[in-house]
Design a protein around this motif. Structure first.
Motif, PDB file in Angstrom:
ATOM      1  N   ALA A  30      40.259  11.062  -9.262  1.00  0.00           N
ATOM      2  CA  ALA A  30      40.093  11.975  -8.128  1.00  0.00           C
ATOM      3  C   ALA A  30      41.058  13.136  -8.315  1.00  0.00           C
ATOM      4  O   ALA A  30      42.162  12.967  -8.843  1.00  0.00           O
ATOM      5  CB  ALA A  30      40.357  11.265  -6.805  1.00  0.00           C
ATOM      6  N   TYR A  31      40.628  14.304  -7.880  1.00  0.00           N
ATOM      7  CA  TYR A  31      41.490  15.484  -7.959  1.00  0.00           C
ATOM      8  C   TYR A  31      41.182  16.376  -6.766  1.00  0.00           C
ATOM      9  O   TYR A  31      40.154  16.216  -6.094  1.00  0.00           O
ATOM     10  CB  TYR A  31      41.324  16.228  -9.288  1.00  0.00           C
ATOM     11  CG  TYR A  31      39.918  16.297  -9.836  1.00  0.00           C
ATOM     12  CD1 TYR A  31      39.087  17.384  -9.574  1.00  0.00           C
ATOM     13  CD2 TYR A  31      39.423  15.273 -10.643  1.00  0.00           C
ATOM     14  CE1 TYR A  31      37.809  17.458 -10.096  1.00  0.00           C
ATOM     15  CE2 TYR A  31      38.134  15.334 -11.166  1.00  0.00           C
ATOM     16  CZ  TYR A  31      37.326  16.429 -10.892  1.00  0.00           C
ATOM     17  OH  TYR A  31      36.058  16.496 -11.404  1.00  0.00           O
ATOM     18  N   ALA A  32      42.100  17.294  -6.482  1.00  0.00           N
ATOM     19  CA  ALA A  32      41.950  18.088  -5.262  1.00  0.00           C
ATOM     20  C   ALA A  32      42.547  19.470  -5.432  1.00  0.00           C
ATOM     21  O   ALA A  32      43.471  19.689  -6.229  1.00  0.00           O
ATOM     22  CB  ALA A  32      42.624  17.381  -4.083  1.00  0.00           C
ATOM     23  N   SER A  33      42.026  20.402  -4.652  1.00  0.00           N
ATOM     24  CA  SER A  33      42.596  21.746  -4.544  1.00  0.00           C
ATOM     25  C   SER A  33      43.213  21.887  -3.160  1.00  0.00           C
ATOM     26  O   SER A  33      42.988  21.064  -2.276  1.00  0.00           O
ATOM     27  CB  SER A  33      41.506  22.806  -4.738  1.00  0.00           C
ATOM     28  OG  SER A  33      40.549  22.720  -3.688  1.00  0.00           O
ATOM     29  N   GLY A  34      44.011  22.947  -2.985  1.00  0.00           N
ATOM     30  CA  GLY A  34      44.604  23.199  -1.677  1.00  0.00           C
ATOM     31  C   GLY A  34      45.976  22.595  -1.501  1.00  0.00           C
ATOM     32  O   GLY A  34      46.417  22.377  -0.375  1.00  0.00           O
ATOM     33  N   VAL A  61      45.857  19.382 -15.441  1.00  0.00           N
ATOM     34  CA  VAL A  61      46.059  20.444 -14.460  1.00  0.00           C
ATOM     35  C   VAL A  61      47.027  21.439 -15.077  1.00  0.00           C
ATOM     36  O   VAL A  61      48.110  21.060 -15.538  1.00  0.00           O
ATOM     37  CB  VAL A  61      46.623  19.893 -13.139  1.00  0.00           C
ATOM     38  CG1 VAL A  61      47.020  21.037 -12.203  1.00  0.00           C
ATOM     39  CG2 VAL A  61      45.602  18.994 -12.463  1.00  0.00           C
ATOM     40  N   GLN A  62      46.638  22.714 -15.082  1.00  0.00           N
ATOM     41  CA  GLN A  62      47.467  23.748 -15.692  1.00  0.00           C
ATOM     42  C   GLN A  62      47.780  24.839 -14.675  1.00  0.00           C
ATOM     43  O   GLN A  62      46.922  25.230 -13.882  1.00  0.00           O
ATOM     44  CB  GLN A  62      46.759  24.336 -16.912  1.00  0.00           C
ATOM     45  CG  GLN A  62      46.434  23.279 -17.968  1.00  0.00           C
ATOM     46  CD  GLN A  62      45.675  23.840 -19.149  1.00  0.00           C
ATOM     47  OE1 GLN A  62      45.986  24.920 -19.653  1.00  0.00           O
ATOM     48  NE2 GLN A  62      44.664  23.113 -19.610  1.00  0.00           N
ATOM     49  N   ILE A  63      49.020  25.317 -14.705  1.00  0.00           N
ATOM     50  CA  ILE A  63      49.468  26.345 -13.765  1.00  0.00           C
ATOM     51  C   ILE A  63      49.181  27.711 -14.374  1.00  0.00           C
ATOM     52  O   ILE A  63      49.738  28.072 -15.412  1.00  0.00           O
ATOM     53  CB  ILE A  63      50.970  26.206 -13.475  1.00  0.00           C
ATOM     54  CG1 ILE A  63      51.285  24.790 -12.980  1.00  0.00           C
ATOM     55  CG2 ILE A  63      51.413  27.241 -12.452  1.00  0.00           C
ATOM     56  CD1 ILE A  63      52.764  24.506 -12.878  1.00  0.00           C
ATOM     57  N   THR A  64      48.319  28.473 -13.721  1.00  0.00           N
ATOM     58  CA  THR A  64      47.961  29.793 -14.238  1.00  0.00           C
ATOM     59  C   THR A  64      48.804  30.907 -13.630  1.00  0.00           C
ATOM     60  O   THR A  64      48.921  31.983 -14.202  1.00  0.00           O
ATOM     61  CB  THR A  64      46.469  30.072 -13.981  1.00  0.00           C
ATOM     62  OG1 THR A  64      46.197  29.929 -12.575  1.00  0.00           O
ATOM     63  CG2 THR A  64      45.604  29.072 -14.744  1.00  0.00           C
ATOM     64  N   SER A  65      49.369  30.660 -12.438  1.00  0.00           N
ATOM     65  CA  SER A  65      50.300  31.598 -11.803  1.00  0.00           C
ATOM     66  C   SER A  65      51.065  30.825 -10.735  1.00  0.00           C
ATOM     67  O   SER A  65      50.846  29.620 -10.552  1.00  0.00           O
ATOM     68  CB  SER A  65      49.559  32.788 -11.181  1.00  0.00           C
ATOM     69  OG  SER A  65      48.870  32.397 -10.010  1.00  0.00           O
ATOM     70  N   ALA A  66      51.934  31.509 -10.004  1.00  0.00           N
ATOM     71  CA  ALA A  66      52.734  30.830  -8.986  1.00  0.00           C
ATOM     72  C   ALA A  66      51.877  30.237  -7.877  1.00  0.00           C
ATOM     73  O   ALA A  66      52.279  29.276  -7.212  1.00  0.00           O
ATOM     74  CB  ALA A  66      53.752  31.797  -8.393  1.00  0.00           C
ATOM     75  N   ASP A 111      45.027  21.164  -8.099  1.00  0.00           N
ATOM     76  CA  ASP A 111      46.464  21.040  -8.355  1.00  0.00           C
ATOM     77  C   ASP A 111      47.012  19.631  -8.148  1.00  0.00           C
ATOM     78  O   ASP A 111      48.227  19.428  -8.177  1.00  0.00           O
ATOM     79  CB  ASP A 111      47.265  22.044  -7.520  1.00  0.00           C
ATOM     80  CG  ASP A 111      46.873  22.046  -6.057  1.00  0.00           C
ATOM     81  OD1 ASP A 111      46.246  21.068  -5.612  1.00  0.00           O
ATOM     82  OD2 ASP A 111      47.188  23.024  -5.362  1.00  0.00           O
ATOM     83  N   SER A 112      46.149  18.633  -7.934  1.00  0.00           N
ATOM     84  CA  SER A 112      46.599  17.236  -7.944  1.00  0.00           C
ATOM     85  C   SER A 112      45.543  16.397  -8.648  1.00  0.00           C
ATOM     86  O   SER A 112      44.345  16.699  -8.580  1.00  0.00           O
ATOM     87  CB  SER A 112      46.861  16.713  -6.530  1.00  0.00           C
ATOM     88  OG  SER A 112      45.683  16.666  -5.760  1.00  0.00           O
ATOM     89  N   LEU A 113      46.002  15.340  -9.321  1.00  0.00           N
ATOM     90  CA  LEU A 113      45.126  14.566 -10.202  1.00  0.00           C
ATOM     91  C   LEU A 113      45.634  13.133 -10.271  1.00  0.00           C
ATOM     92  O   LEU A 113      46.807  12.898 -10.562  1.00  0.00           O
ATOM     93  CB  LEU A 113      45.130  15.198 -11.595  1.00  0.00           C
ATOM     94  CG  LEU A 113      44.512  14.423 -12.759  1.00  0.00           C
ATOM     95  CD1 LEU A 113      43.007  14.292 -12.571  1.00  0.00           C
ATOM     96  CD2 LEU A 113      44.823  15.140 -14.076  1.00  0.00           C
ATOM     97  N   VAL A 114      44.757  12.158  -9.995  1.00  0.00           N
ATOM     98  CA  VAL A 114      45.143  10.740 -10.019  1.00  0.00           C
ATOM     99  C   VAL A 114      43.974   9.913 -10.543  1.00  0.00           C
ATOM    100  O   VAL A 114      42.818  10.156 -10.168  1.00  0.00           O
ATOM    101  CB  VAL A 114      45.535  10.231  -8.610  1.00  0.00           C
ATOM    102  CG1 VAL A 114      45.825   8.730  -8.645  1.00  0.00           C
ATOM    103  CG2 VAL A 114      46.746  10.979  -8.080  1.00  0.00           C
ATOM    104  N   THR A 115      44.280   8.922 -11.392  1.00  0.00           N
ATOM    105  CA  THR A 115      43.264   7.966 -11.830  1.00  0.00           C
ATOM    106  C   THR A 115      43.527   6.612 -11.181  1.00  0.00           C
ATOM    107  O   THR A 115      44.638   6.326 -10.730  1.00  0.00           O
ATOM    108  CB  THR A 115      43.277   7.789 -13.360  1.00  0.00           C
ATOM    109  OG1 THR A 115      44.593   7.403 -13.773  1.00  0.00           O
ATOM    110  CG2 THR A 115      42.869   9.060 -14.061  1.00  0.00           C
TER     111      THR A 115
END
Length: 372
Positions: free
Chosen positions: A153-157, A114-119, A141-145
């Protein structure tokens, strides 16, 4: 006659006392000997050393100075040094680009970051075993194995979103087709907390800034269950049996509790620590200082018995920025030499049962991050 009998009894007793005293004097004159006849260490010194060793092993609070630690094994979990994803299963993979890496994981020979592209924006980059970028998914913006490394699993929001309602969750197995997708348009602050087989535990609020609820997504049945008694969840155990949730949050402090997920009963709570991740077999849970956290790490990290809440060990350092259980007796600490952006860092492995620590990576000024 009776007095004469008492005198006869008294004489042998007196002789016995003298013999014991004489033996003691003789032994003292000769000094302690081992079985070979060589002089042995004085008993008092031996006891003192054993007592000191016991106190060292039993020390609950341990200061960590990575510059003075012996070198141990390499980390057995995924981590990032600079732009390279290392450790765990698979060979080193270099992540292209310049965006800050906020999370990293491996799904067998697939690397996810997961990479931060802006605030308020982020992306998930997926690379194959050669390092080739095979997919990018915006807003994740979240990531878990899972603990066995078979599922992710990963998620946005969540934390890097624009905080508008709505989140999307993804679930994927190794070497399968497109990920299963679950859209949650009415939730905000969505984040994945754990993956247990085909079940995904995630959190979400009903509006920006509201308390989170815990949800369980069965990816095979495509059903979602709200675990209503687990409030403001912070983490879920690797087997899904326990969860840590915030029970009190005020300007004066906060309290967190460990709950039994099946019965949704509170096992214990603490107001001295903010509970974080569980160890793989639920032996312990990581405890951090209560509050929202410092921007450049905390000065102490503890582990508590996950079943009882008993404090097992606490380590202190200039800056500890993350902690992940490597197994049920070892904790990897992300150690930094100061609470500043530009610092030297290393991964330090500490043993819960003894408190002893060792270097798992060399000390370096390159960016360091423990994996998800």
């Amino acid at each position: 006659m009776p007095s004469w009998n008492r005198s006869l009894v008294a004489v042998p007793a007196a002789i016995a006392v003298v013999a014991v005293a004489g033996g003691g004097l003789l032994a003292a004159a000769r000094g302690p000997r081992d079985q070979s006849g060589a002089a042995a260490a004085p008993l008092s010194a031996t006891v003192a050393k054993a007592s000191a060793a016991t106190k060292t092993r039993a020390a609950t609070k341990v200061a960590v100075d990575a510059t003075k630690l012996p070198t141990g094994r390499d980390p057995q979990l995924t981590y990032v040094r600079g732009r390279a994803v290392l450790g765990g299963v698979g060979r080193p993979v270099r992540v292209p680009g310049e965006y800050e890496i906020a999370a990293a994981a491996r799904l067998w020979d697939t690397t996810l970051t997961v990479q931060i592209t802006s605030a308020t924006s982020s992306l998930l980059m997926i690379q194959d075993y050669t390092g080739k970028v095979v997919n990018e998914i915006r807003s994740v913006d979240s990531l878990v194995t899972s603990a066995d490394g078979k599922y992710v699993a990963y998620a946005s929001g969540g934390q890097f979103s624009d905080h508008q309602s709505g989140g999307t969750l993804y679930f994927q197995e190794h070497n399968t087709g497109p990920a299963d997708v679950l859209r949650q348009p009415k939730l905000t602050d969505v984040a994945v907390l754990a993956v247990v087989g085909h079940e995904v535990y995630f959190r979400g609020g009903t509006e920006p800034g509201s308390a989170w609820d815990l949800y369980r997504w069965d990816t095979e049945k495509m059903s979602v269950q709200k675990l209503s008694k687990v409030k403001s969840p912070l983490s879920v155990a690797a087997d899904g049996s326990l969860a840590a949730g915030m029970t009190i949050f005020t300007d004066s402090g906060q309290c967190t509790a460990v709950l039994d997920v099946a019965g949704q009963l509170q096992r214990w709570r603490t107001c001295q620590y903010r509970l974080d991740r569980f160890s793989p077999g639920d032996a312990f849970v990581v405890g951090l200082p209560p509050g929202t956290g410092e921007p450049y790490g905390e000065k102490r990290t503890a582990v508590l018995d996950a079943r009882t809440g008993k404090l097992l060990r606490e380590w202190t350092a200039p800056s500890l920025r993350a902690a992940v259980a490597e197994d049920d007796d070892h904790l990897l600490l992300q150690w930094h030499d100061r609470q500043e952006p530009q610092s030297r860092s290393a991964l330090v492995r500490c043993t819960v049962s003894t408190g002893d620590c060792e270097l798992a990576t060399p000390i370096s000024p390159e960016p360091l991050l423990l994996g998800s």
